[in-house]
Design a protein around this motif. Structure first.
Motif, PDB file in Angstrom:
ATOM      1  N   ALA A 183      79.757  49.467 -80.936  1.00  0.00           N
ATOM      2  CA  ALA A 183      78.858  48.540 -81.630  1.00  0.00           C
ATOM      3  C   ALA A 183      78.195  49.206 -82.828  1.00  0.00           C
ATOM      4  N   LEU A 184      77.814  50.477 -82.667  1.00  0.00           N
ATOM      5  CA  LEU A 184      77.214  51.183 -83.805  1.00  0.00           C
ATOM      6  C   LEU A 184      78.224  51.335 -84.934  1.00  0.00           C
ATOM      7  N   VAL A 185      79.508  51.482 -84.589  1.00  0.00           N
ATOM      8  CA  VAL A 185      80.552  51.572 -85.627  1.00  0.00           C
ATOM      9  C   VAL A 185      80.740  50.213 -86.287  1.00  0.00           C
ATOM     10  N   LEU A 186      80.853  49.141 -85.482  1.00  0.00           N
ATOM     11  CA  LEU A 186      81.046  47.794 -86.042  1.00  0.00           C
ATOM     12  C   LEU A 186      79.859  47.376 -86.910  1.00  0.00           C
ATOM     13  N   ALA A 187      78.651  47.782 -86.507  1.00  0.00           N
ATOM     14  CA  ALA A 187      77.442  47.421 -87.260  1.00  0.00           C
ATOM     15  C   ALA A 187      77.210  48.346 -88.447  1.00  0.00           C
ATOM     16  N   GLU A 188      78.131  49.300 -88.644  1.00  0.00           N
ATOM     17  CA  GLU A 188      78.033  50.273 -89.748  1.00  0.00           C
ATOM     18  C   GLU A 188      76.723  51.057 -89.697  1.00  0.00           C
ATOM     19  N   GLN A 189      76.285  51.358 -88.477  1.00  0.00           N
ATOM     20  CA  GLN A 189      75.069  52.161 -88.301  1.00  0.00           C
ATOM     21  C   GLN A 189      75.389  53.586 -87.845  1.00  0.00           C
ATOM     22  N   ILE A 190      76.663  53.886 -87.631  1.00  0.00           N
ATOM     23  CA  ILE A 190      76.993  55.167 -87.009  1.00  0.00           C
ATOM     24  C   ILE A 190      76.696  56.360 -87.931  1.00  0.00           C
ATOM     25  N   ASN A 191      76.950  56.223 -89.238  1.00  0.00           N
ATOM     26  CA  ASN A 191      76.723  57.374 -90.128  1.00  0.00           C
ATOM     27  C   ASN A 191      75.245  57.757 -90.219  1.00  0.00           C
ATOM     28  N   PRO A 192      74.319  56.792 -90.407  1.00  0.00           N
ATOM     29  CA  PRO A 192      72.900  57.179 -90.376  1.00  0.00           C
ATOM     30  C   PRO A 192      72.488  57.797 -89.035  1.00  0.00           C
ATOM     31  N   ASN A 259      73.956  37.861 -84.064  1.00  0.00           N
ATOM     32  CA  ASN A 259      74.100  37.555 -85.497  1.00  0.00           C
ATOM     33  C   ASN A 259      75.541  37.502 -85.999  1.00  0.00           C
ATOM     34  N   ARG A 260      76.454  38.208 -85.330  1.00  0.00           N
ATOM     35  CA  ARG A 260      77.831  38.263 -85.847  1.00  0.00           C
ATOM     36  C   ARG A 260      78.834  38.129 -84.694  1.00  0.00           C
ATOM     37  N   SER A 261      78.545  37.224 -83.801  1.00  0.00           N
ATOM     38  CA  SER A 261      79.363  37.126 -82.584  1.00  0.00           C
ATOM     39  C   SER A 261      80.823  36.809 -82.892  1.00  0.00           C
ATOM     40  N   LYS A 262      81.082  35.898 -83.854  1.00  0.00           N
ATOM     41  CA  LYS A 262      82.469  35.539 -84.148  1.00  0.00           C
ATOM     42  C   LYS A 262      83.265  36.736 -84.666  1.00  0.00           C
ATOM     43  N   MET A 263      82.607  37.579 -85.469  1.00  0.00           N
ATOM     44  CA  MET A 263      83.279  38.788 -85.953  1.00  0.00           C
ATOM     45  C   MET A 263      83.640  39.699 -84.782  1.00  0.00           C
ATOM     46  N   VAL A 264      82.688  39.871 -83.837  1.00  0.00           N
ATOM     47  CA  VAL A 264      82.933  40.733 -82.671  1.00  0.00           C
ATOM     48  C   VAL A 264      84.066  40.164 -81.817  1.00  0.00           C
ATOM     49  N   PHE A 265      84.012  38.847 -81.528  1.00  0.00           N
ATOM     50  CA  PHE A 265      85.054  38.228 -80.695  1.00  0.00           C
ATOM     51  C   PHE A 265      86.409  38.311 -81.393  1.00  0.00           C
ATOM     52  N   ASN A 266      86.408  38.186 -82.716  1.00  0.00           N
ATOM     53  CA  ASN A 266      87.663  38.271 -83.465  1.00  0.00           C
ATOM     54  C   ASN A 266      88.286  39.661 -83.319  1.00  0.00           C
ATOM     55  N   HIS A 267      87.476  40.709 -83.471  1.00  0.00           N
ATOM     56  CA  HIS A 267      87.979  42.090 -83.323  1.00  0.00           C
ATOM     57  C   HIS A 267      88.544  42.294 -81.912  1.00  0.00           C
ATOM     58  N   ILE A 268      87.780  41.850 -80.919  1.00  0.00           N
ATOM     59  CA  ILE A 268      88.205  42.065 -79.524  1.00  0.00           C
ATOM     60  C   ILE A 268      89.447  41.221 -79.202  1.00  0.00           C
ATOM     61  N   GLY A 269      89.464  39.991 -79.680  1.00  0.00           N
ATOM     62  CA  GLY A 269      90.628  39.130 -79.435  1.00  0.00           C
ATOM     63  C   GLY A 269      91.888  39.669 -80.080  1.00  0.00           C
ATOM     64  N   SER A 291      89.379  50.787 -77.358  1.00  0.00           N
ATOM     65  CA  SER A 291      87.927  50.857 -77.519  1.00  0.00           C
ATOM     66  C   SER A 291      87.343  49.448 -77.615  1.00  0.00           C
ATOM     67  N   LEU A 292      87.989  48.589 -78.414  1.00  0.00           N
ATOM     68  CA  LEU A 292      87.498  47.216 -78.559  1.00  0.00           C
ATOM     69  C   LEU A 292      87.691  46.426 -77.266  1.00  0.00           C
ATOM     70  N   PHE A 293      88.815  46.673 -76.605  1.00  0.00           N
ATOM     71  CA  PHE A 293      89.060  46.012 -75.318  1.00  0.00           C
ATOM     72  C   PHE A 293      87.998  46.429 -74.305  1.00  0.00           C
ATOM     73  N   ARG A 294      87.645  47.715 -74.305  1.00  0.00           N
ATOM     74  CA  ARG A 294      86.591  48.220 -73.400  1.00  0.00           C
ATOM     75  C   ARG A 294      85.258  47.539 -73.698  1.00  0.00           C
ATOM     76  N   VAL A 354      87.347  35.377 -73.133  1.00  0.00           N
ATOM     77  CA  VAL A 354      86.455  34.229 -73.210  1.00  0.00           C
ATOM     78  C   VAL A 354      85.095  34.722 -73.693  1.00  0.00           C
ATOM     79  N   PRO A 355      84.524  34.138 -74.743  1.00  0.00           N
ATOM     80  CA  PRO A 355      83.203  34.591 -75.204  1.00  0.00           C
ATOM     81  C   PRO A 355      82.168  34.466 -74.104  1.00  0.00           C
ATOM     82  N   PRO A 356      81.333  35.494 -73.916  1.00  0.00           N
ATOM     83  CA  PRO A 356      80.308  35.431 -72.856  1.00  0.00           C
ATOM     84  C   PRO A 356      79.236  34.414 -73.207  1.00  0.00           C
ATOM     85  N   SER A 357      78.638  33.826 -72.173  1.00  0.00           N
ATOM     86  CA  SER A 357      77.577  32.847 -72.425  1.00  0.00           C
ATOM     87  C   SER A 357      76.273  33.530 -72.806  1.00  0.00           C
ATOM     88  N   GLN A 358      76.038  34.743 -72.289  1.00  0.00           N
ATOM     89  CA  GLN A 358      74.817  35.490 -72.577  1.00  0.00           C
ATOM     90  C   GLN A 358      75.194  36.920 -72.923  1.00  0.00           C
TER      91      GLN A 358
END
Length: 362
Positions: A183-192, A259-269, A291-294, A354-358
């Motif tokens: 998630a830190l990589v997908l959110a581009e927060q890993i380098n900071p 905030n970016r659930s569709k992007m996350v589900f797209n990567h995992i799918g 990693s994305l599957f995990r 399947v996208p999680p409900s929560q």
């Protein structure tokens, strides 16, 4: 002894659990020690390395923690067996290149591993699943104290334990944890985050340590300084930083889902689609897709799928594990095809994501 028969199966190993293990895959504490009166391995002649090995092997084998252990000279192990030990993170890539005069001792449950005549005469490490660096420290400290009653360590009153590399001087301790931070990589927060961790005197490395890539969004975090602090202080300091990193990764997962659930589900799918359908997949691509599957399993997107399955595939799809059982060395193309077959077969029972409900948290 047959190495494959001795090692814990990847399936069993990956079912072991520990605190925060969806983010902290393993904890490790390693101690570097040398024998007083002998040249360091990198400067020692072969006959001197053999003498040190003859001195240390029975001393290590005689400790109660090593009952039933595998003890071998590195020249007795084949290249594929050495690579399997590297892929299991039990020995370093440098030690895998060693031959006569170097050795390995590994206990039955793979919680303690000793490399003899790697960069130092002794590299002893304790491993635990999840965030358990305090437990790993207690285990290797007890092991080290017992061995010190049998072996005269090189020690200076001003410098502490003397080591081949100045960065290990003093305590000789290296505390590390392997973290899965997609998630830190997908959110581009890993380098900071890495820069902030570095400013605290800690190192962030790739999957196989210094100089390697962070494949599969897996990062090793460890102390850099071994001089000027007591071991317990180093362990406590790293433990606090790791807890903060866990919190950052958890927060990043929640924020991404909000905030970016569709992007996350797209990567995992997409990752699931390739892993479960491709006929040829490279090792590097497999690590990144797994990693994305995990992450999808952690988020509850794959009903009935267990994280242990993904972690097992992390191990089984690596080159040496794929080749084990084949009489001849396989080419990269042959391994990619074999990897594709394995992934399709193992993921066949797993249904579509399947996208999680929560949002899922620890």
């Amino acid at each position: 002894m047959n190495l494959e028969e001795f090692l814990v199966s990847p399936a069993e190993s990956c079912r072991r659990t520990g605190p925060y293990d969806r983010i902290v895959m393993t904890s490790r504490v390693r101690l570097a020690r040398n024998v007083n009166g002998y040249a360091f391995p990198t400067h020692a002649k072969k006959q001197d390395r053999l003498r040190v090995l003859e001195l240390l092997q029975p001393a290590v084998e005689g400790l109660p923690q090593m009952t039933g252990a595998l003890s071998a000279s590195m020249d007795r192990l084949g290249a594929l067996d050495k690579q399997i030990l590297v892929e299991r993170h039990l020995i370093s890539r440098e030690h895998a290149a060693k031959g006569a005069g170097s050795g390995l001792a590994l206990n039955r449950d793979e919680s303690i591993c000793v490399m003899i005549n790697e960069e130092d005469h002794l590299r002893m490490q304790a491993l635990r699943p999840g965030l358990q660096i305090k437990q790993a420290w207690a285990a290797i400290d007890q092991f080290d104290s017992a061995l010190e009653t049998k072996v005269d360590y090189a020690f200076g009153s001003d410098w502490g334990y003397l080591t081949a590399c100045p960065t290990n001087l003093g305590t000789g301790i290296r505390v590390s944890a392997m973290l899965h931070l997609p998630a830190l990589v997908l959110a581009e927060q890993i380098n900071p985050i890495i820069q902030a961790v570095n400013k605290l005197g800690l190192a962030v490395r790739g999957l196989y340590g210094e100089g390697t890539e962070a494949l599969g969004n897996v990062f090793q975090v460890s102390n850099q300084m071994t001089l000027g602090e007591e071991e317990r202080e180093i362990v406590e300091r790293l433990n606090k930083v790791l807890l903060q990193l866990i919190e950052h990764e958890e927060n990043a997962r929640v924020t991404l889902l909000e905030n970016r659930s569709k992007m996350v589900f797209n990567h995992i799918g997409r990752a699931y689609g390739i892993l479960s359908n491709a006929f040829s997949v490279s090792s590097k691509e497999t690590m990144n897709l797994l990693s994305l599957f995990r992450l999808g399993v952690d988020l509850g997107m794959f009903q009935g799928a267990e994280r242990a399955l993904v972690d097992e595939l992390f191990i089984l799809t690596q080159p040496a594990h794929l080749q084990k059982g084949y009489a001849e060395k396989l080419s990269a193309e042959e391994r990619d095809l074999l990897r594709g077959d394995m992934l399709r077969e193992r993921l066949k029972p797993i249904g579509r994501p399947v996208p999680p409900s929560q949002p899922q948290t620890s």
